[in-house]
Design a protein around this motif. Structure first.
Motif, PDB file in Angstrom:
ATOM      1  N   PRO A  34      -8.621  -0.849  -8.298  1.00  0.00           N
ATOM      2  CA  PRO A  34      -8.402  -2.305  -8.337  1.00  0.00           C
ATOM      3  C   PRO A  34      -8.388  -2.952  -6.952  1.00  0.00           C
ATOM      4  O   PRO A  34      -7.876  -2.369  -5.994  1.00  0.00           O
ATOM      5  N   LYS A  35      -8.956  -4.128  -6.874  1.00  0.00           N
ATOM      6  CA  LYS A  35      -9.000  -4.875  -5.619  1.00  0.00           C
ATOM      7  C   LYS A  35      -7.612  -5.408  -5.274  1.00  0.00           C
ATOM      8  O   LYS A  35      -6.879  -5.856  -6.149  1.00  0.00           O
ATOM      9  N   PRO A  36      -7.260  -5.383  -4.000  1.00  0.00           N
ATOM     10  CA  PRO A  36      -5.975  -5.941  -3.587  1.00  0.00           C
ATOM     11  C   PRO A  36      -6.051  -7.455  -3.422  1.00  0.00           C
ATOM     12  O   PRO A  36      -7.137  -8.040  -3.466  1.00  0.00           O
ATOM     13  N   ILE A  37      -4.896  -8.043  -3.209  1.00  0.00           N
ATOM     14  CA  ILE A  37      -4.782  -9.476  -2.947  1.00  0.00           C
ATOM     15  C   ILE A  37      -4.294  -9.637  -1.517  1.00  0.00           C
ATOM     16  O   ILE A  37      -3.305  -9.021  -1.122  1.00  0.00           O
ATOM     17  N   LYS A  38      -4.981 -10.438  -0.739  1.00  0.00           N
ATOM     18  CA  LYS A  38      -4.618 -10.665   0.658  1.00  0.00           C
ATOM     19  C   LYS A  38      -3.686 -11.871   0.728  1.00  0.00           C
ATOM     20  O   LYS A  38      -4.103 -12.993   0.473  1.00  0.00           O
TER      21      LYS A  38
ATOM     22  N   ILE B 207       0.819  -1.215   0.000  1.00  0.00           N
ATOM     23  CA  ILE B 207       0.000   0.000   0.000  1.00  0.00           C
ATOM     24  C   ILE B 207       0.856   1.270   0.000  1.00  0.00           C
ATOM     25  O   ILE B 207       0.495   2.251  -0.651  1.00  0.00           O
ATOM     26  N   GLN B 208       1.989   1.275   0.693  1.00  0.00           N
ATOM     27  CA  GLN B 208       2.852   2.465   0.698  1.00  0.00           C
ATOM     28  C   GLN B 208       3.298   2.808  -0.717  1.00  0.00           C
ATOM     29  O   GLN B 208       3.331   3.973  -1.108  1.00  0.00           O
ATOM     30  N   ASP B 209       3.659   1.773  -1.479  1.00  0.00           N
ATOM     31  CA  ASP B 209       4.103   1.994  -2.857  1.00  0.00           C
ATOM     32  C   ASP B 209       2.946   2.431  -3.756  1.00  0.00           C
ATOM     33  O   ASP B 209       3.139   3.249  -4.653  1.00  0.00           O
ATOM     34  N   VAL B 210       1.768   1.895  -3.499  1.00  0.00           N
ATOM     35  CA  VAL B 210       0.581   2.314  -4.263  1.00  0.00           C
ATOM     36  C   VAL B 210       0.301   3.795  -3.993  1.00  0.00           C
ATOM     37  O   VAL B 210       0.031   4.563  -4.915  1.00  0.00           O
ATOM     38  N   MET B 211       0.418   4.200  -2.735  1.00  0.00           N
ATOM     39  CA  MET B 211       0.190   5.592  -2.369  1.00  0.00           C
ATOM     40  C   MET B 211       1.207   6.511  -3.050  1.00  0.00           C
ATOM     41  O   MET B 211       0.842   7.569  -3.560  1.00  0.00           O
ATOM     42  N   LYS B 212       2.474   6.114  -3.077  1.00  0.00           N
ATOM     43  CA  LYS B 212       3.513   6.919  -3.726  1.00  0.00           C
ATOM     44  C   LYS B 212       3.277   7.002  -5.231  1.00  0.00           C
ATOM     45  O   LYS B 212       3.408   8.060  -5.832  1.00  0.00           O
TER      46      LYS B 212
ATOM     47  N   VAL C 153      -1.450  -6.788  -0.971  1.00  0.00           N
ATOM     48  CA  VAL C 153      -0.678  -6.277  -2.109  1.00  0.00           C
ATOM     49  C   VAL C 153      -1.601  -6.023  -3.289  1.00  0.00           C
ATOM     50  O   VAL C 153      -2.720  -6.521  -3.345  1.00  0.00           O
ATOM     51  N   TRP C 154      -1.094  -5.245  -4.228  1.00  0.00           N
ATOM     52  CA  TRP C 154      -1.782  -4.994  -5.491  1.00  0.00           C
ATOM     53  C   TRP C 154      -0.875  -5.430  -6.617  1.00  0.00           C
ATOM     54  O   TRP C 154       0.349  -5.359  -6.489  1.00  0.00           O
TER      55      TRP C 154
END
Length: 56
Positions: free
Chosen positions: A31-35, A7-12, A42-43
């Motif tokens: 997009p939906k993430p993967i648990k 998520i940090q990388d998605v935010m950046k 993660v995405w």
């Protein structure tokens, strides 16, 4: 091979705040993430990039 990002990388990458990301996921606007485990989500990087291209 698929690349996964946290998520940090998605935010950046997107410039979107954490709370907004989760809101948009719940509203099917992102997009939906993967648990992977109870604490790891993660995405797929390709899906994030495709989403960004559609929004431009």
């Amino acid at each position: 091979m698929r690349n996964f990002i946290r998520i940090q990388d998605v935010m950046k990458k997107t410039g979107i705040a954490r709370s907004t990301l989760w809101l948009w996921v719940s509203e099917n606007k992102f997009p939906k993430p993967i648990k992977l485990s109870p604490r790891i989500t993660v995405w797929e990087e390709e899906k994030i990039e495709n989403w960004m291209k559609e929004k431009l």
